[in-house]
Design a protein around this motif. Structure first.
Motif, PDB file in Angstrom:
ATOM      1  N   SER A 470       0.818  -1.216   0.000  1.00 35.65           N
ATOM      2  CA  SER A 470       0.000   0.000   0.000  1.00 35.65           C
ATOM      3  C   SER A 470       0.851   1.265   0.000  1.00 35.65           C
ATOM      4  CB  SER A 470      -0.920   0.002   1.216  1.00 35.65           C
ATOM      5  OG  SER A 470      -0.165   0.021   2.419  1.00 35.65           O
ATOM      6  N   LEU A 474       2.634   4.244  -7.273  1.00 32.68           N
ATOM      7  CA  LEU A 474       1.688   3.653  -8.209  1.00 32.68           C
ATOM      8  C   LEU A 474       2.371   3.125  -9.462  1.00 32.68           C
ATOM      9  CD1 LEU A 474      -1.332   6.112  -7.996  1.00 32.68           C
ATOM     10  CD2 LEU A 474      -1.120   3.833  -6.994  1.00 32.68           C
ATOM     11  N   CYS A 477       3.700  -0.256  -8.112  1.00 34.40           N
ATOM     12  CA  CYS A 477       2.660  -1.183  -7.641  1.00 34.40           C
ATOM     13  C   CYS A 477       1.289  -0.602  -7.944  1.00 34.40           C
ATOM     14  CB  CYS A 477       2.827  -1.452  -6.144  1.00 34.40           C
ATOM     15  SG  CYS A 477       1.613  -2.589  -5.460  1.00 34.40           S
ATOM     16  N   PRO A 478       0.801  -0.779  -9.168  1.00 36.18           N
ATOM     17  CA  PRO A 478      -0.532  -0.250  -9.493  1.00 36.18           C
ATOM     18  C   PRO A 478      -1.616  -0.971  -8.710  1.00 36.18           C
ATOM     19  CG  PRO A 478       0.300  -1.625 -11.272  1.00 36.18           C
ATOM     20  CD  PRO A 478       1.422  -1.469 -10.291  1.00 36.18           C
ATOM     21  N   GLU A 479      -2.538  -0.206  -8.171  1.00 34.14           N
ATOM     22  CA  GLU A 479      -3.688  -0.719  -7.426  1.00 34.14           C
ATOM     23  C   GLU A 479      -3.291  -1.477  -6.159  1.00 34.14           C
ATOM     24  OE1 GLU A 479      -6.093  -3.035  -9.983  1.00 34.14           O
ATOM     25  OE2 GLU A 479      -6.386  -1.449 -11.461  1.00 34.14           O
ATOM     26  N   LYS A 481      -1.381  -4.039  -5.698  1.00 33.97           N
ATOM     27  CA  LYS A 481      -1.361  -5.494  -5.827  1.00 33.97           C
ATOM     28  C   LYS A 481       0.022  -5.973  -6.229  1.00 33.97           C
ATOM     29  CE  LYS A 481      -6.239  -5.894  -7.122  1.00 33.97           C
ATOM     30  NZ  LYS A 481      -7.197  -6.368  -8.163  1.00 33.97           N
ATOM     31  N   THR A 483       2.801  -7.824  -8.296  1.00 35.55           N
ATOM     32  CA  THR A 483       3.016  -8.024  -9.726  1.00 35.55           C
ATOM     33  C   THR A 483       4.219  -8.932  -9.922  1.00 35.55           C
ATOM     34  OG1 THR A 483       4.460  -6.093  -9.919  1.00 35.55           O
ATOM     35  CG2 THR A 483       2.083  -5.736 -10.226  1.00 35.55           C
TER      36      THR A 483
END
Length: 745
Positions: A470, A474, A477-479, A481, A483
Motif C-alpha cells: 500500500s 503507483l 505497484c498499481p492498485e 497489488k 506483480t
C-alpha cells in the motif's frame, strides 16, 4: 307376423315413458361475406355446411372485453428484432472450427504424432513377424485354388456363359427367332473374346519369357511373389481373411437415437407425452460419441446429473463412460459424451515438468488431462487448495506435482511440511525455505515447533506485505497489488510463496500446539493469497475433528480423489457439490491420480493428474536447486541457515534473560551482543555483523511475536545518540501471551 318387442336397458329407471324433456332449436346465425346482400326469404334458416356458426352467450368475465376468439397471443417478430450482437453471438456459437484441435494445438499435434509412430510401428512389427511363418504358407496353399478360379472365370467369359440361361429360356418357350438371334450374338462374342484371349495369352507368355531371361533376379522374385500373392488372395475363402488384424477391437457399438431415448425413459426424465429432442445430429467426438439433447420442459441439467447412473444403465455402458456438460444457452439442454471405454482407467502419462527447464508460476502450468485427454492447466495464484482422498489413491503425488512446478520457478519460496514423515517430500530439502517431517522431535529439531515458527514467520510477512504494497508508488505497484516484477525484485523481498502441508490432520490434532497451528493456517488460507502466499493442504481425514470446517471453508479450490462415501466427497468439495453431480465416491479404486477439481476455474470437472514418481521428483528438484543457486534465490533450510524454530522458541526467554534489572529500554545491538555471550552457538553469527544488520536480525526474530522496535536516545560522551531498540514491557507482554496460549492448548 313376428313381433320384435323393445326392452329398455337394465340400468334405466322405471316409469320413464312420459315425456320429460324437449329438444329446442339452437339459435343460428348465417355468416355471409361483407359485400354480399343479406339473404331473405324462407331459405334464411337453412343450415349449410361451412356457412353457419353458433351464437354463444356472452361471458361474464370483465377481462374478456375486447378479446377476439382465435387472435394470436405471441408478439410479432418485427416487434423484437434481433440485435447485431445477438446475431453475431448466435453465429459464433453455431460456427464449427475449420481445423480440429489436434491440428491447431501444438501439444495435441505432438501427442498425435507420437501415437501414430507408436501405433504403426507396432502394426508393421506385428505383420513382419507373421509374414514368413503364417502369411506365406497361406498364400502358397490358396494360390492353386486361385489359379483354378481365375482360369474358370476367363473360360466362362470367353464362351459367353452369362447368356446361357437366356438361350435355354428361349428353347423352353419354343421361340425359334429369339434363339437364333441369341445364338448369332453368342457366336460373335465368342469369336471376339477368343481373339482377345489368344492375343493376351501370347503377350503374357512373351512377357514371362522375357522377364525370365533378361530381368535381374530380384525383379524376377518380386514378380513371382506378386503373381503368387494375387492368386492366393483370389483363392482365399471369403470367411477366413488372409491377413490377421494387428489391433484389438474394443466394445464400441453404434449409438442411435433409439438408445438415447430409451435411456431417458429408463431414467425417468421423459413421459409418454413429453420426450427429448435432438437439436444436433449424433456424431463421433474423439474416442466417443457426442449427443446433445433438449430435455422436456421443466427438466433441468441438475435432473440429468442426479439420474447419471440410470442414464448409463439405459445406454448399457459403465457410469464412468458417461460425461455430462451443461449448455449455457438453455437450462434444459444437456451435452453428453459417451466414451468407447473407461477413460479414467487410462494412465495420463509422465509429467511434462520432466522436460521443462523452467516454469513461470505466474502462468498456468500442466497438471493433468481431463476425461477426453485435453490438457488441464493449474494455477495457484490468489487461492488456496485443499486435496483429500483415501490412502493409496495418489493424493500426495497430485499435490507434489504442483510443488514441483513451484520449485522450477526460482523466484517462488517454498514451505513444505509432511505430517507422516514419508519419503515423498524428502528431496524438497534441496530447495525449500522451510521444511519439516513428522511430529516426533529428531536430531534436536522439533518439527511441530518448526512448523509453528514458520507459520508465525509467514503471518508476520503477510501482514508486512499488506503495509508495504500500500505504500509503494503507483508506477511500481498499481492498485496496491503484487506483480511479477515486484515478486522477482530481491530488494523488496516479496516473492510468490507456496505453503504446503501434507497430512495436515497430524499437526492440527497436536495436543499442545494444535489450536495455534489451526488459527494461523486459517488466517493464511483466508488472507495470504491476496499478497502472493498460497496455501495447499492435503489430508486423508477431512472430518470436523481432524480438519475442521473453519479451515476447509477458507480454501477456494478443492480437489477430491476417490473417497468412501458421498458425504466425505461433499466435505472436501464443499456443501452442495453432490447435488451438482460431483461425487468422488463414484471413482473406482483403479482410478489412481484421478479426482474432481472445483474452484480453480469457472468449470468443475475430472482431472487425471500427470505422474511424477520419486525418481522423477529427484531429477526435477536437482534441476530446480541448480536453477535457484544460479539465480541466488536459495534460502532458509536449503542453505543450512539456522532453523527458525531454534530462535523463535527461545528468543523471548533469551532476551528476557539478558535484560538487566531496571532497564526499561535497550538498544538492539546491545541485546545481540549479550545474546551472543549467552548462547554463542546460536547468536554468534549475529554478533559478527555490522551494527545496523545486527539490529535488523533481532528485529526480524522478534517480529513474529508482534514486537517492534523504536528509537532510543542515549547521551554518550556528551552527545545525543539515537539507535533502534526494544522495551522490556513488550517482551514481558509477549511472554505472558505465549504462556496463556500454551495453557489454553
Amino acid at each position: 307376423m313376428t313381433e320384435n318387442p323393445e326392452f329398455p336397458p337394465a340400468d334405466s329407471p322405471e316409469n320413464t315413458d312420459d315425456r320429460t324433456a324437449a329438444v329446442l332449436p339452437f339459435p343460428l346465425k348465417k355468416t355471409a361475406p361483407a359485400d354480399s346482400p343479406t339473404p331473405t326469404g324462407e331459405g334464411e334458416d337453412v343450415v349449410k355446411p361451412g356457412e353457419w356458426e353458433a351464437e354463444l352467450p356472452d361471458t361474464d368475465d370483465p377481462e374478456a372485453d375486447g378479446l377476439t376468439d382465435g387472435a394470436p397471443v405471441d408478439p410479432p417478430r418485427e416487434a423484437y428484432p434481433p440485435s447485431v450482437a445477438e446475431w453475431m453471438e448466435a453465429k459464433d456459437k453455431a460456427r464449427l472450427p475449420v481445423l480440429p484441435d489436434w491440428v491447431k494445438l501444438p501439444d495435441q499435434r505432438t501427442a498425435v504424432r507420437k501415437w501414430a509412430v507408436r501405433h504403426y510401428s507396432a502394426v508393421i512389427g506385428y505383420h513382419a513377424v507373421r509374414l514368413p511363418c503364417i502369411y506365406t504358407p497361406k498364400v502358397l496353399w490358396y494360390s492353386p485354388r486361385g489359379a483354378w478360379r481365375w482360369s474358370a472365370a476367363i473360360g466362362r467369359w470367353v464362351f459367353d456363359a452369362e447368356g446361357k440361361s437366356l438361350r435355354l429360356h428361349s428353347v423352353a418357350n419354343e421361340d425359334a427367332a429369339e434363339y437364333l438371334k441369341l445364338s448369332r450374338q453368342r457366336n460373335d462374342r465368342v469369336r471376339l473374346r477368343g481373339i482377345v484371349a489368344t492375343v493376351a495369352g501370347i503377350v503374357g507368355l512373351a512377357a514371362t519369357l522375357t522377364l525370365f531371361v533378361m530381368a535381374p533376379s530380384w525383379l524376377l522374385l518380386l514378380a513371382v511373389a506378386t503373381f503368387t500373392t494375387t492368386l492366393g488372395v483370389v483363392g482365399a475363402p471369403a470367411d477366413r481373411p488372409l491377413i490377421d488384424l494387428a489391433k484389438v477391437t474394443f466394445r464400441k457399438r453404434k449409438l442411435s437415437s433409439d438408445i438415447v431415448i430409451r435411456a431417458h425413459e429408463a431414467a425417468g426424465l421423459t413421459t409418454k407425452d413429453q420426450t427429448i429432442a435432438f437439436p444436433r445430429p449424433i456424431g463421433r467426438d474423439g474416442d466417443g460419441w457426442r449427443v446433445i439433447v433438449d430435455l422436456p420442459y421443466g427438466k433441468t441439467f441438475e435432473d440429468a446429473m442426479k439420474a447419471h447412473a440410470r442414464l448409463a444403465s439405459g445406454m448399457d455402458i459403465a457410469p464412468t463412460q458417461l460425461f455430462l456438460d451443461k449448455d449455457e444457452t438453455s437450462g434444459r439442454r444437456v451435452s453428453y459424451w459417451i466414451a468407447d471405454r473407461d477413460p479414467l482407467a487410462v494412465p495420463s502419462g509422465r509429467s511434462p515438468l520432466l522436460g521443462a527447464t523452467r516454469v513461470d508460476f505466474w502462468k498456468p502450468f500442466p497438471w493433468g488431462v481431463d476425461e477426453r485427454g485435453n490438457a488441464v492447466m493449474a494455477t495457484m495464484l490468489w487461492l488456496s487448495l485443499l486435496v483429500g482422498a483415501v490412502p493409496r489413491q495418489g493424493k500426495t503425488f497430485s499435490a507434489r506435482t504442483i510443488a514441483l512446478a513451484a520449485a522450477l520457478d526460482p523466484y517462488v519460496r517454498l514451505y513444505v511440511f509432511d505430517g507422516k514423515a514419508s519419503p515423498d517430500w524428502r528431496k524438497f530439502a534441496l530447495v525449500a525455505h522451510r521444511i519439516g517431517f513428522g511430529i516426533v522431535p529428531k536430531n534436536g529439531i522439533d518439527p511441530v515447533g518448526h512448523l509453528l515458527a514458520s507459520l508465525r514467520e509467514l503471518k508476520a510477512d503477510v501482514e508486512d506485505r499488506y503495509h508495504r504494497l500500500s505504500e509503494l508508488p503507483l508506477h511500481v505497484c498499481p492498485e496496491g497489488k503484487l506483480t511479477p516484477e515486484i515478486s522477482r525484485d530481491k530488494k523488496l523481498n516479496m516473492p510468490l510463496t507456496l505453503f504446503v502441508v501434507d497430512e495436515v490432520q497430524e499437526y492440527l490434532t497436536h495436543p499442545e500446539h494444535g489450536k495455534e497451528i489451526l488459527s494461523l493456517m486459517v488466517y493464511l488460507a483466508r488472507v495470504a493469497p491476496a499478497v502472493g502466499v498460497s496455501v495447499m493442504t492435503a489430508t486423508q481425514k477431512p472430518d470436523d475433528k481432524a480438519c475442521p470446517s473453519e479451515l476447509r471453508d477458507q480454501h477456494q479450490a478443492r480437489f477430491a480423489l476417490r473417497v468412501g462415501a458421498y458425504q466425505v466427497s461433499d466435505t472436501i468439495l464443499g456443501a452442495g457439490s453432490y447435488s451438482e453431480g460431483l461425487d468422488a465416491s463414484k471413482l473406482l479404486k483403479s482410478h489412481k491420480g484421478v479426482g474432481l477439481l472445483k474452484g480453480m476455474s469457472d468449470d468443475s470437472g475430472i482431472v487425471r493428474t500427470y505422474l511424477a514418481d520419486g525418481r522423477d521428483a529427484e531429477r526435477v528438484l536437482t534441476r530446480a536447486a541448480a536453477l535457484r543457486e544460479a539465480e541466488g534465490t536459495l534460502s532458509g533450510d536449503a542453505v543450512g541457515e539456522v532453523p527458525a524454530v531454534e530462535l523463535s522458541a527461545t528468543i523471548l526467554d533469551d532476551v528476557a534473560a539478558v535484560l538487566g534489572k531496571g532497564e526499561a529500554k535497550v538498544w538492539s545491538e546491545t541485546v545481540v551482543d549479550r545474546l551472543a555471550d549467552l548462547r554463542p552457538e546460536v547468536y554468534g553469527p549475529w554478533a559478527e555483523l555490522e551494527p545496523k544488520p545486527k539490529a535488523e536480525a533481532l528485529t526480524a526474530a522478534l517480529k513474529p511475536h508482534g514486537i517492534g522496535t523504536m528509537q532510543i536516545s542515549r547521551r554518550i560522551d556528551g552527545e545525543q545518540v539515537n539507535k533502534r531498540g526494544i522495551k522490556r514491557d513488550d517482551i514481558a507482554a509477549a511472554i505472558t501471551q505465549r504462556n496463556q496460549k500454551r495453557d489454553a492448548g
